[in-house]
Design a protein around this motif. Structure first.
Motif, PDB file in Angstrom:
ATOM      1  N   THR A  85       0.863  -1.180   0.000  1.00 27.80           N
ATOM      2  CA  THR A  85       0.000   0.000   0.000  1.00 27.80           C
ATOM      3  C   THR A  85       0.897   1.227   0.000  1.00 27.80           C
ATOM      4  OG1 THR A  85      -1.941   0.980   1.070  1.00 27.80           O
ATOM      5  CG2 THR A  85      -0.251   0.114   2.510  1.00 27.80           C
ATOM      6  N   CYS A  86       0.338   2.385  -0.265  1.00 27.32           N
ATOM      7  CA  CYS A  86       1.122   3.603  -0.361  1.00 27.32           C
ATOM      8  C   CYS A  86       0.636   4.616   0.658  1.00 27.32           C
ATOM      9  CB  CYS A  86       1.001   4.191  -1.770  1.00 27.32           C
ATOM     10  SG  CYS A  86       1.898   5.748  -1.990  1.00 27.32           S
ATOM     11  N   GLY A 103      -1.373  21.043  -5.514  1.00 28.78           N
ATOM     12  CA  GLY A 103      -1.615  19.949  -4.577  1.00 28.78           C
ATOM     13  C   GLY A 103      -2.317  18.777  -5.233  1.00 28.78           C
ATOM     14  N   ARG A 104      -3.349  19.080  -6.002  1.00 29.24           N
ATOM     15  CA  ARG A 104      -4.076  18.030  -6.723  1.00 29.24           C
ATOM     16  C   ARG A 104      -3.143  17.296  -7.680  1.00 29.24           C
ATOM     17  NH1 ARG A 104      -9.453  16.975  -8.671  1.00 29.24           N
ATOM     18  NH2 ARG A 104     -10.187  18.790  -7.535  1.00 29.24           N
ATOM     19  N   ALA A 105      -2.336  18.029  -8.412  1.00 31.31           N
ATOM     20  CA  ALA A 105      -1.421  17.407  -9.368  1.00 31.31           C
ATOM     21  C   ALA A 105      -0.409  16.507  -8.659  1.00 31.31           C
ATOM     22  CB  ALA A 105      -0.704  18.480 -10.190  1.00 31.31           C
ATOM     23  N   LEU A 106       0.060  16.924  -7.496  1.00 30.91           N
ATOM     24  CA  LEU A 106       0.996  16.097  -6.742  1.00 30.91           C
ATOM     25  C   LEU A 106       0.330  14.818  -6.247  1.00 30.91           C
ATOM     26  CD1 LEU A 106       2.860  18.932  -4.849  1.00 30.91           C
ATOM     27  CD2 LEU A 106       3.950  17.233  -6.346  1.00 30.91           C
ATOM     28  N   ILE A 107      -0.900  14.924  -5.746  1.00 34.06           N
ATOM     29  CA  ILE A 107      -1.624  13.725  -5.307  1.00 34.06           C
ATOM     30  C   ILE A 107      -1.830  12.779  -6.484  1.00 34.06           C
ATOM     31  CG2 ILE A 107      -3.841  12.854  -4.452  1.00 34.06           C
ATOM     32  CD1 ILE A 107      -3.973  15.456  -2.736  1.00 34.06           C
ATOM     33  N   LEU A 108      -2.246  13.313  -7.619  1.00 34.53           N
ATOM     34  CA  LEU A 108      -2.439  12.472  -8.802  1.00 34.53           C
ATOM     35  C   LEU A 108      -1.120  11.852  -9.249  1.00 34.53           C
ATOM     36  CD1 LEU A 108      -5.020  14.608 -10.827  1.00 34.53           C
ATOM     37  CD2 LEU A 108      -5.457  12.661  -9.309  1.00 34.53           C
ATOM     38  N   GLY A 109      -0.017  12.577  -9.063  1.00 38.22           N
ATOM     39  CA  GLY A 109       1.303  12.029  -9.369  1.00 38.22           C
ATOM     40  C   GLY A 109       1.631  10.833  -8.486  1.00 38.22           C
ATOM     41  N   VAL A 110       1.272  10.913  -7.215  1.00 40.38           N
ATOM     42  CA  VAL A 110       1.477   9.765  -6.317  1.00 40.38           C
ATOM     43  C   VAL A 110       0.587   8.609  -6.753  1.00 40.38           C
ATOM     44  CG1 VAL A 110       1.237   8.915  -3.940  1.00 40.38           C
ATOM     45  CG2 VAL A 110       2.264  11.156  -4.377  1.00 40.38           C
ATOM     46  N   GLU A 115       0.164   3.214  -8.866  1.00 36.86           N
ATOM     47  CA  GLU A 115      -0.406   2.297  -9.860  1.00 36.86           C
ATOM     48  C   GLU A 115       0.707   1.604 -10.651  1.00 36.86           C
ATOM     49  OE1 GLU A 115      -4.102   2.185 -12.951  1.00 36.86           O
ATOM     50  OE2 GLU A 115      -3.037   4.082 -12.759  1.00 36.86           O
ATOM     51  N   ALA A 116       1.733   2.358 -11.021  1.00 33.23           N
ATOM     52  CA  ALA A 116       2.854   1.770 -11.767  1.00 33.23           C
ATOM     53  C   ALA A 116       3.580   0.707 -10.946  1.00 33.23           C
ATOM     54  CB  ALA A 116       3.830   2.865 -12.196  1.00 33.23           C
ATOM     55  N   ALA A 117       3.539   0.844  -9.613  1.00 30.11           N
ATOM     56  CA  ALA A 117       4.190  -0.120  -8.722  1.00 30.11           C
ATOM     57  C   ALA A 117       3.268  -1.278  -8.352  1.00 30.11           C
ATOM     58  CB  ALA A 117       4.664   0.594  -7.457  1.00 30.11           C
ATOM     59  N   GLY A 118       2.063  -1.315  -8.907  1.00 27.94           N
ATOM     60  CA  GLY A 118       1.133  -2.392  -8.605  1.00 27.94           C
ATOM     61  C   GLY A 118       0.375  -2.196  -7.302  1.00 27.94           C
ATOM     62  N   VAL A 119       0.413  -0.994  -6.777  1.00 31.63           N
ATOM     63  CA  VAL A 119      -0.266  -0.663  -5.524  1.00 31.63           C
ATOM     64  C   VAL A 119      -1.680  -0.201  -5.850  1.00 31.63           C
ATOM     65  CG1 VAL A 119      -0.249   0.975  -3.591  1.00 31.63           C
ATOM     66  CG2 VAL A 119       1.880  -0.103  -4.344  1.00 31.63           C
ATOM     67  N   LYS A 120      -2.638  -0.665  -5.048  1.00 26.84           N
ATOM     68  CA  LYS A 120      -4.039  -0.350  -5.324  1.00 26.84           C
ATOM     69  C   LYS A 120      -4.660   0.599  -4.305  1.00 26.84           C
ATOM     70  CE  LYS A 120      -5.101  -4.642  -7.793  1.00 26.84           C
ATOM     71  NZ  LYS A 120      -3.806  -4.889  -8.284  1.00 26.84           N
ATOM     72  N   ARG A 121      -3.882   1.036  -3.307  1.00 27.06           N
ATOM     73  CA  ARG A 121      -4.433   1.945  -2.296  1.00 27.06           C
ATOM     74  C   ARG A 121      -3.394   2.975  -1.889  1.00 27.06           C
ATOM     75  NH1 ARG A 121      -5.050   2.189   3.580  1.00 27.06           N
ATOM     76  NH2 ARG A 121      -6.964   3.336   4.023  1.00 27.06           N
ATOM     77  N   VAL A 122      -3.813   4.240  -1.895  1.00 28.17           N
ATOM     78  CA  VAL A 122      -3.013   5.352  -1.384  1.00 28.17           C
ATOM     79  C   VAL A 122      -3.824   5.974  -0.258  1.00 28.17           C
ATOM     80  CG1 VAL A 122      -1.989   7.604  -1.907  1.00 28.17           C
ATOM     81  CG2 VAL A 122      -1.976   5.793  -3.651  1.00 28.17           C
ATOM     82  N   TYR A 123      -3.175   6.262   0.843  1.00 29.43           N
ATOM     83  CA  TYR A 123      -3.874   6.901   1.967  1.00 29.43           C
ATOM     84  C   TYR A 123      -2.967   7.933   2.605  1.00 29.43           C
ATOM     85  CZ  TYR A 123      -1.145   4.153   5.295  1.00 29.43           C
ATOM     86  OH  TYR A 123      -0.121   3.616   6.029  1.00 29.43           O
ATOM     87  N   TRP A 124      -3.563   8.834   3.369  1.00 29.79           N
ATOM     88  CA  TRP A 124      -2.806   9.838   4.103  1.00 29.79           C
ATOM     89  C   TRP A 124      -3.632  10.340   5.262  1.00 29.79           C
ATOM     90  CZ3 TRP A 124      -4.709  10.543  -0.818  1.00 29.79           C
ATOM     91  CH2 TRP A 124      -5.627  11.566  -1.029  1.00 29.79           C
ATOM     92  N   GLN A 125      -3.015  11.186   6.076  1.00 29.63           N
ATOM     93  CA  GLN A 125      -3.711  11.792   7.199  1.00 29.63           C
ATOM     94  C   GLN A 125      -3.403  13.287   7.209  1.00 29.63           C
ATOM     95  OE1 GLN A 125      -2.255   9.916  10.763  1.00 29.63           O
ATOM     96  NE2 GLN A 125      -0.153  10.422  10.337  1.00 29.63           N
ATOM     97  N   THR A 126      -4.252  14.034   7.865  1.00 25.76           N
ATOM     98  CA  THR A 126      -4.031  15.464   8.047  1.00 25.76           C
ATOM     99  C   THR A 126      -4.672  15.874   9.355  1.00 25.76           C
ATOM    100  OG1 THR A 126      -4.075  17.615   6.937  1.00 25.76           O
ATOM    101  CG2 THR A 126      -6.110  16.319   6.877  1.00 25.76           C
TER     102      THR A 126
END
Length: 153
Positions: A85-86, A103-110, A115-126
């Motif tokens: 997971t990411c 900010g949106r572009a950076l999130i989409l970049g992650v 996705e390129a690494a085969g990861v299906k979930r990105v999460y974060w906290q604030t």
């Protein structure tokens, strides 16, 4: 921004432009003056981004030769998924560039890197009080309702 925004992996020569953004990010979360991160943490963090054996990565947003934002993320194992997971750990946009899609572009970049690494979930906290950030996050992700606890040893 009159020049096209580019999201790209960080490079060694980006340090002088990255460091003020990193300092701004840390100040936003109260890590400045007496509570600032030790210089050793910044040094090791930077070195990890450039080490191909580390699972810690950094992207920057650049337009017209100027770095306008940063994001740091890492891949890790999970007990609820077979694939890694990411965790999107840090996200910061320079003050003058806020509200312009960085900010949106950076999130989409992650998302793309995951996705390129085969990861299906990105999460974060604030922080709950980060109203501007949360307004964006509500558009690009789903709030799962979790409350985060931590304990330093």
């Amino acid at each position: 921004m009159t020049e096209a925004l580019q999201i790209r992996p960080i490079r060694a020569e980006d340090f002088p432009a990255w460091k003020p953004l990193w300092d701004g990010y840390n100040a936003f979360y109260g890590r400045e003056s007496e509570t600032a991160l030790a210089p050793e943490i910044t040094r090791v963090t930077w070195e990890r981004f450039l080490d191909p054996h580390e699972p810690v990565f950094a992207l920057v947003a650049e337009a017209g030769g100027e770095i306008l934002g940063l994001t740091h993320y890492l891949f890790h194992r999970s007990t609820t998924r077979v694939e890694s997971t990411c965790y999107l750990q840090d996200l910061f946009t320079a003050g003058p560039a806020r509200g312009r899609g960085v900010g949106r572009a950076l999130i989409l970049g992650v998302y793309e890197q995951a996705e390129a690494a085969g990861v299906k979930r990105v999460y974060w906290q604030t922080q709950e009080s980060n109203a501007a950030g949360r307004a964006l996050y509500d558009k690009v992700a789903r709030h799962a309702g979790f409350i985060v606890y931590g304990h330093d040893l």
